[in-house]
Structures are given as structure tokens and as C-alpha cells.
Design a protein around this motif. Structure first.
Motif: not given
Length: 426
Positions: A335-336, A340-344, A355-356, A415-416
Motif C-alpha cells: 500500500q505504501l 507517489p514520491g515514497l521510496r523504501l 518498513i523504512s 498509509v492514509a
């Protein structure tokens, strides 16, 4: 005992796995009083379990019971309360032996925590076995507590510290590790599970390769013991360190497992009461294991009450816990990744419940502040793994670390909230 890696499938692609129906998270949550509170007017979503876990009522009640019914010093008194407290304290050691499948009960040393356990080995083993020109090996993903003690040892003894690098996914470079091992290697100290990335290291292979050149291995299991069933005999590991407060127990108590042969060969860590057999001004002789390494009055309350955390985990079953947590990890990660713009940061094929992540161009602290306003507890920063953050050229990450009492609904709330933070900050 079944290792978690046997339960896992690669992180990508995301696949829904069946969770054992007998793991009842609603029932589990009722045992943790703090989970009913609110933060900033929102229901608490506690996702900082990598820092410390919350405590079930069984542990909390045991703490109250100790101070109201048993409070006394241990191992030294003939009176009734002292005997009761001593018996209760030693129950923990007896239960820890099968919990990690140690060969002997006296191979279990009770400490203040993982940090003291590692420092004990670095100091005592170092005095006995490390000399000028000897070599030690750690990895680039170690917690500072598994870096600094070995640095100090190398400075004191004139030894050389080697670091195994990690790849872009946050996995150990095993070829480099193999190349560093040789007859001068005196110790390998590695984390079982990365507190910053969630990477599960191939510890059985790490141990076997080290033993092939005659080197012992210490595993930092602070982030593994609450998620993975550990069998020290199956791993053939020489030392294992972990903390009570990471596994739903009290703070101030930890464990060092050591093979009998190493513990007998090492000098004491601290001196004083309990660790002695006989004291004269001419000479002191040391106590037998495990008391040789347990100088002074221990954290009696925490030592006794750790028993109840062990019982709690054992009743639920670590394999059941692992399966449930891994389902949450996969669900939340999938879900994460749609934001947009999120990277693990940390995409190893074998991962535990961490989860980092980062939002592009946004400092992790800013994300953490917004999540806190929404009642979500996460950790931000370098997570005491500054060299690892330097390797990825980042100041730190936002870390959501999952425990057995977390839910899918909480993953949705996380996530929200991250989506909202991205809208505000990107």
C-alpha cells in the motif's frame, strides 16, 4: 524450531499469504492496556516496536505482584522472601534455556540488555583471545552497540576491524564476507535482523563460514528474538544477545547466551558480590557459571517478570506470530508503494517486520511529526545505524516497526497518514 526464513517468500512481488486462523489479534490486543489510549485525540497506532514493545497485562501484573509480595534481594538470604525471590528469578533462566534451545541452563547470563551483553563479550573475550594484528568482522548494517565495543577493543589490543558492505537492497555482500575470513579472524559479530532495514541475515551460513576458519560468532538478536524462533544449537552460534523490553518484557534486563567453553575461558566482566567464590586480601577465586558474569544485585523485578513475557510468546507460538506479522508487513508495504514520491530503504528478499521509507526531498523528522499529530508512533532518524545511513547517503528514514498486536486497520491508518503528509510536504 522453525526459522522465519522458511515461512517467507520474496518481498516482491507482493502476494497475500494465508494467516493462521488461530492467531486472534483482537484477543491479543485486549492484553495490552496502553493500546486503548488516545494520542492527540486519535486512537494510538503504535508502530515503534523496534525501539521497545508494549507490555501485556500479565507482565504488568507480575511487576506489581513482585513489589507487593516478593520484594527481597536474591541469592543471598536464608529468609523466606529472599528464597521466594531467588526461586522466581531463576525460573526465568530455566525458561530461557528451552526458549533458545541452549544446551545448559548456566549458559544463560542475565544482563541489563543487548548492549551490555555485547560489551561483556567484547571486553572479556577480547582480553582472553584478541592480540595485535588479529582481525574482527562486523557488517555495515550494525547498530552502534555492535560497532563501538569492537572499535574500542581493536584500539586497545591493536587489532583490525573489517566491515562487510551491503548492496542497494540492504543485503550483506556475502562474497566480501567470505574473502575477509582467514586464520587471523578472531570474532565475527553480526546482527540477525537489521533494526533499520528489517533485513534477515543468512546467519546459519555466516556461522558456518566463520567456524570453518576457527572464528566464533556473536549474533545481535535484539530485533529477531520477538519475531523468529531461534535455536542456538541448530545455528551452532557461540554467543547470542537480546533484550527483554524488545520481547514484551520489562526494560533493564537482557540475555547473553554463550557456549560453555567460551564462558569458562573468559575472565569476569565486572567484580564485586555474587561473582566470587572466595575473597581474601591475598587472592580471590571466581564463582561458577552463570554467576561469574553477574556481579552485584541484578534488576530482580525485571528478571522475574521476563518469565511472563516468555510465557506469553510461547503460548501464542513464534511461528504463528511470524506468519501474522509478515502478512501485515507485505500488506502495508504494497500500500505504501502506491504513494507517489515514497521510496523504501531496505528491500531485501528476506525481511522481518520493519518498513523504512522516505518521501522524496522531505526530512524524515517532518513526516514523523505529522504522523504523531495523527496518533501514529513511528521512529525517525538514523536508528543508531549512522554508518548504514551514510552508505545510502541519507540523513535517516521513517521507520514503522510492526508487532503482533498491530492490525490491518492500523496499516490502513498509517498509509492514509503518509498520503496526507506527502500532500502537505511534497
Amino acid at each position: 524450531m522453525q526459522n522465519l526464513t522458511k515461512l517467507l517468500v520474496p518481498l516482491y512481488p507482493m502476494e497475500r499469504t494465508a494467516v493462521l486462523e488461530r492467531f486472534d489479534v483482537d484477543r491479543v490486543r485486549k492484553d495490552f492496556p496502553i493500546l486503548t489510549r488516545t494520542v492527540n485525540g486519535k486512537p494510538l497506532v503504535y508502530l515503534d516496536n523496534g525501539a521497545t514493545t508494549q507490555k501485556p497485562r500479565q507482565v504488568i501484573d507480575a511487576i506489581v505482584n513482585y513489589y507487593t509480595q516478593l520484594n527481597s534481594n536474591v541469592h543471598r538470604g536464608v529468609h523466606h522472601l529472599s528464597q521466594l525471590a531467588t526461586d522466581a528469578f531463576e525460573v526465568t533462566r530455566r525458561k530461557l534455556q528451552p526458549f533458545i534451545n541452549a544446551t545448559h541452563e548456566h549458559e544463560i547470563i542475565l544482563t541489563k540488555g543487548t548492549t551490555e551483553s555485547i560489551n561483556l563479550v567484547a571486553s572479556c573475550y577480547g582480553k582472553a583471545f584478541v592480540n595485535t594484528g588479529d582481525e574482527l568482522i562486523i557488517s555495515a548494517m550494525e547498530h552502534h552497540s555492535n560497532i563501538v565495543p569492537w572499535q574500542i577493543l581493536c584500539e586497545e589490543r591493536g587489532a583490525i576491524l573489517h566491515v562487510v558492505p551491503v548492496n542497494d537492497a540492504g543485503e550483506l555482500d556475502m562474497e566480501t564476507y567470505r574473502s575477509l575470513l582467514n586464520e587471523r579472524t578472531k570474532m565475527v559479530a553480526m546482527t540477525y535482523v537489521s533494526n533499520a532495514l528489517g533485513t534477515i541475515n543468512p546467519v546459519k551460513e555466516i556461522v558456518a563460514l566463520a567456524h570453518a576458519v576457527g572464528a566464533p560468532v556473536l549474533l545481535d538478536a535484539a530485533q529477531a528474538i520477538q519475531h523468529i524462533a531461534i535455536d542456538v544449537q541448530a545455528l551452532d552460534v557461540d554467543f547470542l544477545a537480546f533484550s527483554g523490553h524488545k520481547m514484551y518484557g520489562p526494560t533493564g534486563v537482557g540475555v547473553l547466551y554463550g557456549k560453555e567453553k567460551w564462558l569458562n575461558a573468559m575472565p569476569p566482566y565486572q567484580s564485586g558480590g555474587e561473582m566470587i567464590k572466595e575473597v581474601t586480601f591475598a587472592k580471590t577465586t571466581y564463582n561458577e557459571l552463570p554467576f561469574k558474569f553477574e556481579a552485584g544485585t541484578p534488576n530482580i523485578e525485571a528478571g522475574i517478570c521476563l518469565t511472563h513475557a516468555l510465557d506469553y510468546i510461547t503460548e501464542l507460538g513464534l511461528d504463528n506470530i511470524a506468519s501474522y506479522e509478515y502478512d501485515l508487513l507485505k500488506y502495508a508495504t504494497s500500500q505504501l508503494l502506491e504513494i507517489p514520491g515514497l521510496r523504501l530503504v531496505g528491500t531485501a528478499k528476506e525481511k522481518s517486520s520493519v518498513i523504512s521509507f522516505l518521501l522524496d526531498g522531505v526530512h524524515p523528522y517532518d513526516v514523523g511529526v505529522i504522523l504523531d499529530k495523527l496518533g501514529i508512533a513511528v521512529r525517525t532518524g538514523h536508528h543508531c545505524t549512522q554508518p548504514l545511513m551514510d552508505r545510502f547517503n541519507i540523513p535517516g528514514t521513517v521507520r514503522a516497526s510492526i508487532a503482533m498486536y498491530n492490525t490491518r486497520e492500523e496499516m490502513d491508518i498509517l498509509v492514509a497518514a503518509v498520503r496526507r503528509a506527502a500532500t502537505m510536504l511534497l
